[in-house]
Design a protein around this motif. Structure first.
Motif, PDB file in Angstrom:
ATOM      1  N   VAL A  64      54.708  -9.645   6.385  1.00  0.00           N
ATOM      2  CA  VAL A  64      55.089  -8.237   6.518  1.00  0.00           C
ATOM      3  C   VAL A  64      56.357  -8.135   7.348  1.00  0.00           C
ATOM      4  O   VAL A  64      56.750  -9.076   8.058  1.00  0.00           O
ATOM      5  CB  VAL A  64      53.974  -7.382   7.161  1.00  0.00           C
ATOM      6  N   HIS A  65      56.993  -6.964   7.247  1.00  0.00           N
ATOM      7  CA  HIS A  65      58.208  -6.694   8.014  1.00  0.00           C
ATOM      8  C   HIS A  65      58.015  -5.401   8.808  1.00  0.00           C
ATOM      9  O   HIS A  65      58.504  -4.339   8.404  1.00  0.00           O
ATOM     10  CB  HIS A  65      59.425  -6.600   7.096  1.00  0.00           C
ATOM     11  N   ALA A 243      55.534  -9.136  -3.705  1.00  0.00           N
ATOM     12  CA  ALA A 243      56.871  -8.622  -3.998  1.00  0.00           C
ATOM     13  C   ALA A 243      57.768  -9.670  -4.641  1.00  0.00           C
ATOM     14  O   ALA A 243      58.983  -9.484  -4.698  1.00  0.00           O
ATOM     15  CB  ALA A 243      57.517  -8.086  -2.725  1.00  0.00           C
ATOM     16  N   GLY A 244      57.190 -10.759  -5.120  1.00  0.00           N
ATOM     17  CA  GLY A 244      57.963 -11.804  -5.766  1.00  0.00           C
ATOM     18  C   GLY A 244      57.670 -11.888  -7.251  1.00  0.00           C
ATOM     19  O   GLY A 244      57.074 -10.998  -7.855  1.00  0.00           O
ATOM     20  N   ASN A 245      58.083 -12.995  -7.853  1.00  0.00           N
ATOM     21  CA  ASN A 245      57.921 -13.241  -9.277  1.00  0.00           C
ATOM     22  C   ASN A 245      56.504 -13.777  -9.530  1.00  0.00           C
ATOM     23  O   ASN A 245      56.142 -14.852  -9.036  1.00  0.00           O
ATOM     24  CB  ASN A 245      58.984 -14.255  -9.722  1.00  0.00           C
ATOM     25  N   GLN A 246      55.708 -13.045 -10.321  1.00  0.00           N
ATOM     26  CA  GLN A 246      54.308 -13.429 -10.506  1.00  0.00           C
ATOM     27  C   GLN A 246      54.138 -14.610 -11.460  1.00  0.00           C
ATOM     28  O   GLN A 246      53.181 -15.373 -11.338  1.00  0.00           O
ATOM     29  CB  GLN A 246      53.489 -12.224 -10.987  1.00  0.00           C
ATOM     30  N   ARG A 247      55.057 -14.795 -12.396  1.00  0.00           N
ATOM     31  CA  ARG A 247      54.968 -15.992 -13.221  1.00  0.00           C
ATOM     32  C   ARG A 247      55.172 -17.233 -12.368  1.00  0.00           C
ATOM     33  O   ARG A 247      54.454 -18.235 -12.516  1.00  0.00           O
ATOM     34  CB  ARG A 247      56.027 -15.948 -14.340  1.00  0.00           C
ATOM     35  N   VAL A 248      56.132 -17.175 -11.447  1.00  0.00           N
ATOM     36  CA  VAL A 248      56.353 -18.304 -10.547  1.00  0.00           C
ATOM     37  C   VAL A 248      55.150 -18.478  -9.624  1.00  0.00           C
ATOM     38  O   VAL A 248      54.746 -19.611  -9.321  1.00  0.00           O
ATOM     39  CB  VAL A 248      57.657 -18.101  -9.744  1.00  0.00           C
ATOM     40  N   ALA A 249      54.547 -17.379  -9.179  1.00  0.00           N
ATOM     41  CA  ALA A 249      53.361 -17.474  -8.330  1.00  0.00           C
ATOM     42  C   ALA A 249      52.246 -18.220  -9.042  1.00  0.00           C
ATOM     43  O   ALA A 249      51.571 -19.082  -8.449  1.00  0.00           O
ATOM     44  CB  ALA A 249      52.894 -16.076  -7.938  1.00  0.00           C
ATOM     45  N   VAL A 250      52.035 -17.910 -10.314  1.00  0.00           N
ATOM     46  CA  VAL A 250      51.019 -18.616 -11.101  1.00  0.00           C
ATOM     47  C   VAL A 250      51.350 -20.101 -11.188  1.00  0.00           C
ATOM     48  O   VAL A 250      50.477 -20.968 -10.998  1.00  0.00           O
ATOM     49  CB  VAL A 250      50.907 -17.996 -12.511  1.00  0.00           C
ATOM     50  N   ASP A 251      52.605 -20.429 -11.461  1.00  0.00           N
ATOM     51  CA  ASP A 251      53.002 -21.833 -11.572  1.00  0.00           C
ATOM     52  C   ASP A 251      52.764 -22.580 -10.259  1.00  0.00           C
ATOM     53  O   ASP A 251      52.264 -23.713 -10.256  1.00  0.00           O
ATOM     54  CB  ASP A 251      54.483 -21.938 -11.958  1.00  0.00           C
ATOM     55  N   ASP A 270      55.091  -9.312   1.465  1.00  0.00           N
ATOM     56  CA  ASP A 270      56.521  -9.149   1.704  1.00  0.00           C
ATOM     57  C   ASP A 270      56.887  -7.659   1.659  1.00  0.00           C
ATOM     58  O   ASP A 270      57.811  -7.240   0.945  1.00  0.00           O
ATOM     59  CB  ASP A 270      57.360  -9.936   0.709  1.00  0.00           C
ATOM     60  N   THR A 271      56.129  -6.881   2.396  1.00  0.00           N
ATOM     61  CA  THR A 271      56.371  -5.447   2.500  1.00  0.00           C
ATOM     62  C   THR A 271      56.232  -5.052   3.965  1.00  0.00           C
ATOM     63  O   THR A 271      55.743  -5.839   4.758  1.00  0.00           O
ATOM     64  CB  THR A 271      55.348  -4.653   1.656  1.00  0.00           C
ATOM     65  N   PRO A 272      56.617  -3.841   4.365  1.00  0.00           N
ATOM     66  CA  PRO A 272      57.404  -2.872   3.618  1.00  0.00           C
ATOM     67  C   PRO A 272      58.795  -3.433   3.319  1.00  0.00           C
ATOM     68  O   PRO A 272      59.398  -4.096   4.147  1.00  0.00           O
ATOM     69  CB  PRO A 272      57.490  -1.674   4.563  1.00  0.00           C
ATOM     70  N   SER A 273      59.261  -3.132   2.134  1.00  0.00           N
ATOM     71  CA  SER A 273      60.533  -3.658   1.665  1.00  0.00           C
ATOM     72  C   SER A 273      61.014  -2.755   0.557  1.00  0.00           C
ATOM     73  O   SER A 273      60.483  -1.668   0.351  1.00  0.00           O
ATOM     74  CB  SER A 273      60.338  -5.099   1.161  1.00  0.00           C
ATOM     75  N   GLY A 274      61.994  -3.226  -0.204  1.00  0.00           N
ATOM     76  CA  GLY A 274      62.420  -2.458  -1.355  1.00  0.00           C
ATOM     77  C   GLY A 274      61.306  -2.276  -2.364  1.00  0.00           C
ATOM     78  O   GLY A 274      61.302  -1.314  -3.135  1.00  0.00           O
ATOM     79  N   THR A 275      60.344  -3.211  -2.374  1.00  0.00           N
ATOM     80  CA  THR A 275      59.189  -3.092  -3.264  1.00  0.00           C
ATOM     81  C   THR A 275      58.298  -1.930  -2.850  1.00  0.00           C
ATOM     82  O   THR A 275      57.549  -1.399  -3.665  1.00  0.00           O
ATOM     83  CB  THR A 275      58.398  -4.409  -3.269  1.00  0.00           C
TER      84      THR A 275
END
Length: 381
Positions: A64-65, A243-251, A270-275
């Motif tokens: 978190v931020h 807040a990242g790439n979920q395909r990469v998370a699965v990999d 990875d929040t609060p953020s632009g997401t």
């Protein structure tokens, strides 16, 4: 503090990857700590009938931020920590406070910000959540004395938000941090904020921090081949975020599971953020990954609790005698296709959060952010 007895439990997620599910029918809590499993104590100030709900450790958001208190200037939102509590999150780990408006970039200001954030969030739990604030953002010009200064003030983590130009200095900063039992993180991915530079696997392997922060991108990941190197050629903690790439998370998760390396994985938002602000972010990340990989729902919740706690030296994160009673009771949401919280996660939805305890104190009687559970826990008269 009143004591607490929780009876008639359904599944119990331990928080321990070596034994993710335990057969436990009741838990006794006294003075904010778990004192008995399958309790022999039969009376307490409060007796709660769990009605077969699933008991888990309080979730830990690994990424978190915060800035100060329960306000995030990034999304101009008040009460975000308390709202995350309604998502079952009882602890959070700061990955730095870069969203402070007008954040100065000089060394002394960076040290002051980390120290102030650390102490203010230690003294006052926003919304009741245990926020481990104050992560020093590293930069060129920092010395061993600077690291010693913040360590003496209780700062626990250092982070490379961008790589320092001098890699020898980068390696030294990691070494100086380790000398003071500090944890070192590094931004993993493309540019996330103006002035933030991209990283690659070679940099991680050269500098050797402890944690690849948002290894699946924050929000943009590094190339797939670089991510694979981090999993297969290092022993880094692999921080997977919503807040990242979920395909990469699965990999990443599948590759870690194949290598029997799940203990290196932790979950965050990875929040609060632009997401944005995502109170149910850890549960949603768990649901996405449990439904799309071979990792079980119970194991996913261990990654979001005890595993993260181990990476950061936290006392919480496990349902075991002597651990803080940071607990969540959750179940299947009304109208949903499944009958338990774990089956709900495995199907790809977040479960209903029914009750949340921090140090044995009931802070959420029913989550305002999830559907109600098919069956709710009830205080016995």
């Amino acid at each position: 503090m009143p004591d607490l007895l929780i009876e008639n439990l359904g599944s119990v997620v331990s928080g321990n990857l070596d034994d993710p599910r335990r057969s436990v029918e009741s838990v006794y809590v006294e003075d904010g700590y778990i004192r008995e499993l399958d309790a022999t104590t039969t009376t307490a100030d409060t007796v709660l009938d769990a009605n077969g709900l699933t008991l888990t450790p309080g979730l830990i958001d690994s990424h978190v931020h915060p800035v100060f208190g329960d306000f995030t200037p990034r999304q101009n939102t008040i009460g975000w920590c308390e709202s995350y509590l309604h998502g079952g999150i009882t602890s959070m780990i700061s990955n730095g406070e870069p969203h402070l408006p007008g954040r100065p970039r000089d060394v002394e200001s960076a040290k002051a910000l980390a120290t102030l954030a650390r102490k203010s969030l230690e003294n006052d739990r926003p919304g009741g959540v245990k926020v481990r604030g104050g992560t020093l953002i590293l930069s060129d010009g920092m010395t061993e004395a600077d690291i010693e200064d913040v360590a003496q003030e209780g700062v626990e983590r250092l982070k490379f938000l961008m790589p320092v130009e001098d890699r020898t200095l980068g390696r030294n900063l990691v070494e100086w941090g380790h000398d003071h039992d500090m944890i070192v993180l590094m931004h993993c991915g493309g540019t996330s904020l103006p002035g933030v530079k991209s990283t690659d696997a070679d940099l991680f392997m050269d500098i050797r921090p402890d944690i690849a922060a948002h290894v699946n991108g924050g929000p943009t990941p590094i190339p797939d081949v670089e991510v694979e190197k981090l999993v297969t050629e290092t022993d880094l903690v692999l921080d997977i975020v919503l807040a990242g790439n979920q395909r990469v998370a699965v990999d990443v998760l599948e590759l870690a599971a194949e290598r029997d390396d799940l203990a290196r994985v932790q979950l965050g938002t990875d929040t609060p953020s632009g997401t944005g602000v995502t109170p149910l972010g850890v549960l949603l990340q768990s649901a996405i990954l449990a439904s799309m990989t071979s990792v079980s729902a119970a194991e996913m919740l261990c990654l979001a609790t005890g595993t993260t706690a181990a990476h950061h030296g936290l006392e919480t994160g496990e349902i075991a005698v002597g651990k803080p009673a940071d607990l969540v009771l959750m179940g299947a949401p009304k109208g949903g296709p499944k009958d338990t919280a774990l089956d709900t996660l495995a199907h790809g939805e977040y479960p209903a959060v029914d009750k949340v305890f921090v140090d044995g104190e009931l802070l959420v009687t029913r989550s305002r952010n999830t559907a109600p559970a098919k069956q709710a826990a009830e205080v016995r008269p």
